[in-house]
Motif scaffolding. Structure first.
Motif, PDB file in Angstrom:
ATOM      1  N   CYS A  86      13.808  56.486  22.063  1.00 50.96           N
ATOM      2  CA  CYS A  86      13.916  55.146  22.587  1.00 50.96           C
ATOM      3  C   CYS A  86      12.609  54.557  22.072  1.00 50.96           C
ATOM      4  O   CYS A  86      12.010  53.686  22.660  1.00 50.96           O
ATOM      5  N   ARG A  87      12.186  54.848  20.686  1.00 49.95           N
ATOM      6  CA  ARG A  87      10.904  54.343  20.089  1.00 49.95           C
ATOM      7  C   ARG A  87      11.326  52.792  19.993  1.00 49.95           C
ATOM      8  O   ARG A  87      10.219  51.909  19.972  1.00 49.95           O
ATOM      9  N   SER A  88      12.136  52.353  20.006  1.00 55.76           N
ATOM     10  CA  SER A  88      12.563  50.908  19.621  1.00 55.76           C
ATOM     11  C   SER A  88      11.997  49.920  20.920  1.00 55.76           C
ATOM     12  O   SER A  88      11.494  48.680  20.865  1.00 55.76           O
ATOM     13  N   GLN A  89      11.896  50.806  22.116  1.00 53.82           N
ATOM     14  CA  GLN A  89      11.573  50.099  23.357  1.00 53.82           C
ATOM     15  C   GLN A  89       9.840  49.860  23.144  1.00 53.82           C
ATOM     16  O   GLN A  89       9.278  49.008  23.743  1.00 53.82           O
ATOM     17  N   TRP A  90       9.176  50.795  22.679  1.00 55.84           N
ATOM     18  CA  TRP A  90       7.510  50.706  22.758  1.00 55.84           C
ATOM     19  C   TRP A  90       6.914  50.553  21.170  1.00 55.84           C
ATOM     20  O   TRP A  90       5.893  50.438  21.433  1.00 55.84           O
ATOM     21  N   GLU A  91       7.587  50.615  20.195  1.00 59.24           N
ATOM     22  CA  GLU A  91       6.955  50.590  18.945  1.00 59.24           C
ATOM     23  C   GLU A  91       5.973  49.227  18.586  1.00 59.24           C
ATOM     24  O   GLU A  91       5.187  49.265  17.927  1.00 59.24           O
ATOM     25  N   ARG A  92       6.805  48.036  19.571  1.00 58.67           N
ATOM     26  CA  ARG A  92       6.211  46.918  19.216  1.00 58.67           C
ATOM     27  C   ARG A  92       4.584  46.959  19.743  1.00 58.67           C
ATOM     28  O   ARG A  92       3.684  46.082  19.454  1.00 58.67           O
ATOM     29  N   TYR A  93       4.318  47.947  20.555  1.00 63.04           N
ATOM     30  CA  TYR A  93       2.851  47.975  21.083  1.00 63.04           C
ATOM     31  C   TYR A  93       1.914  48.838  20.300  1.00 63.04           C
ATOM     32  O   TYR A  93       0.702  48.902  20.383  1.00 63.04           O
ATOM     33  N   VAL A  94       2.618  49.456  19.215  1.00 60.82           N
ATOM     34  CA  VAL A  94       1.779  50.497  18.275  1.00 60.82           C
ATOM     35  C   VAL A  94       0.677  49.821  17.445  1.00 60.82           C
ATOM     36  O   VAL A  94      -0.481  50.226  17.381  1.00 60.82           O
TER      37      VAL A  94
END
Length: 459
Positions: A86-94
């Motif tokens: 589910c990387r799409s959910q948290w990758e914006r915080y990277v």
């Protein structure tokens, strides 16, 4: 979207009814997954928007925190595998978001060394932002759930790592409604009595009524007003009545309920307080209230009363009805105190539902506590006091062992107008042979003081 709810360690049976009531209050749908277990401290639910998750955190008394859900698993390998998916959910915080990780456990204390190991196991997320332990932009949370081991003797970290399941997500908001328990703590109240309801339960009851600004709520057994303050806190206008005005007034000139309401800054939301028998009430039209909330007296600390003589014969009652009322002169100047007699609980419950059907607006709710004997209770008990046009919304048990009290929420599911209830006094003397089903709350006071012994009442 999936969201993780973190519950307080109390009143598991009340959790889902509270969630559903708050979602109905704010007009959104909350989806419960097939494996949702309200007895567990963590629950994953479906919501359409993050704002709805924040509303749950701000209104639900039993919610400690709400998180955006990423993964769960019986092992950390499962959690990491699903979190990568589910990387799409948290990758914006990277790229450039400040963050921190929090590792906690239910029913366990995790050693600091292993907390560090858990955090490092998420290094594949490659967050490039600043680590900020005081005021981060996002907080990633790891919750380990352990089985309840209360009552056993063990070392502080014994069984570490032997968890039931792990949950991982991003903290959205911590629960801000739960601190209201301290605000409404009975011990800090300027006016209370021996039957005052504890703050947590009063708040849960207020949520079941869908209390909010613009609503009018009634407590027909108001006593010292515990539910009055919490419903008024959420913005509702409140009217209260009781057969004994001394409970509402107290000993000072200013009524005790008003003094306590002023303590919480809600005294302007108390419409009025009146003294009358609910079975001989002054209401001349129905459909006035959005909700009725009450904790009827059931005889343990205080018994329910209604107007009438204890041993009055039916013949005398017929004669009194046939002749006109003639007030008698008293030799002294003392006020007349009308006689009262006991109000049996099963009759009270039936009358309360009839009153609610008459006094509630369509869709309005009746919220009240009903004590029951644990071994005798059956779902059929609720049908003994339901009537046409009223349906059960929730039935939550607060278990005390041999007995418990059930928070019953009933909705008026009809727009049909009904006449005022007659409140037949003869229902108080119905024997078990007169009933097709004897509910577990009938003669509760007698059963309570006899220790709930089987066959005692039939001897």
């Amino acid at each position: 979207m999936l969201y993780l709810l973190v519950f307080a360690q109390a009143h598991a049976d009340f959790r889902i009814p509270e969630l559903q009531s708050v979602s109905e209050l704010y007009g959104f749908h909350i989806g419960l997954l097939e494996n949702a277990d309200p007895s567990r401290p963590f629950m994953v639910v479906e919501l359409e928007e993050e704002m709805y998750a924040r509303l749950l955190a701000r209104r639900c008394i039993l919610v400690k925190a709400v998180c955006e859900f990423y993964a769960r698993g019986a092992t950390y390998d499962e959690v990491h595998e699903r979190n990568r998916a589910c990387r799409s959910q948290w990758e914006r915080y990277v790229p450039d978001t400040s963050f921190k990780f929090v590792v906690s456990a239910y029913n366990h204390s995790i050693p600091q060394r292993r907390q560090r190991d858990v955090v490092e196991s998420f290094s594949y997320m490659d967050f490039l932002g600043k680590i900020d332990m005081k005021s981060p932009e996002i907080t990633m949370v790891v919750h380990e759930e352990y089985d309840d081991k209360h009552g056993t003797t063990r070392e502080k970290h014994e069984g570490d790592g032997a968890f039931r399941e792990v949950f991982f997500g991003r903290l959205i908001e911590e629960g801000s409604a739960r601190p209201l328990m301290k605000k409404f703590d009975v011990k800090k109240r300027v006016f209370y009595g021996n039957t005052s309801m504890e703050a947590e339960i009063s708040l849960l009851m207020a949520n079941q009524t869908l209390a909010s600004p613009g609503k009018l709520i009634y407590d027909p057994f108001v006593g010292t007003g515990s539910m009055t303050y919490t419903t008024a806190h959420f913005g509702a206008m409140v009217f209260g009545s009781d057969i004994d005005g001394r409970q509402m007034r107290g000993r000072e000139k200013r009524p005790g309920i008003i003094r306590a309401a002023a303590q919480y800054g809600v005294d302007q939301r108390i419409v009025d307080l009146c003294t009358f028998d609910v079975t001989r009430n002054p209401w001349r039209c129905g459909g006035l209230f959005d909700a009725i909330i009450t904790d009827p007296p059931y005889g343990v600390r205080a018994g329910a009363k209604r107007l009438g003589r204890k041993n009055r014969r039916a013949k005398d009652e017929d004669e009194s009805r046939s002749r006109p009322f003639q007030p008698s002169e008293r030799p002294d100047d003392q006020p007349y105190i009308p006689p009262t007699r006991p109000y049996e609980l099963s009759a009270l419950a039936s009358d309360l539902v009839l009153l609610a059907r008459y006094m509630l607006k369509p869709g309005g709710r009746l919220v009240f506590f009903l004590p029951t004997v644990t071994e005798e209770y059956a779902e059929l008990d609720l049908q003994t006091f339901l009537c046409e046009g009223m349906e059960v919304v929730a039935n939550s048990l607060q278990d005390f062992g041999s007995w418990g009290r059930r928070l019953i929420t009933i909705r008026k599911a009809t727009t049909q107008q009904f006449p005022p209830p007659a409140f037949d006094p003869d229902k108080n003397v119905l024997s078990e042979s007169d009933l097709t089903h004897v509910p577990a709350h009938k003669d509760f006071r007698q059963k309570y003081f006899e220790g709930f012994k089987k066959g005692k009442l039939g001897d």
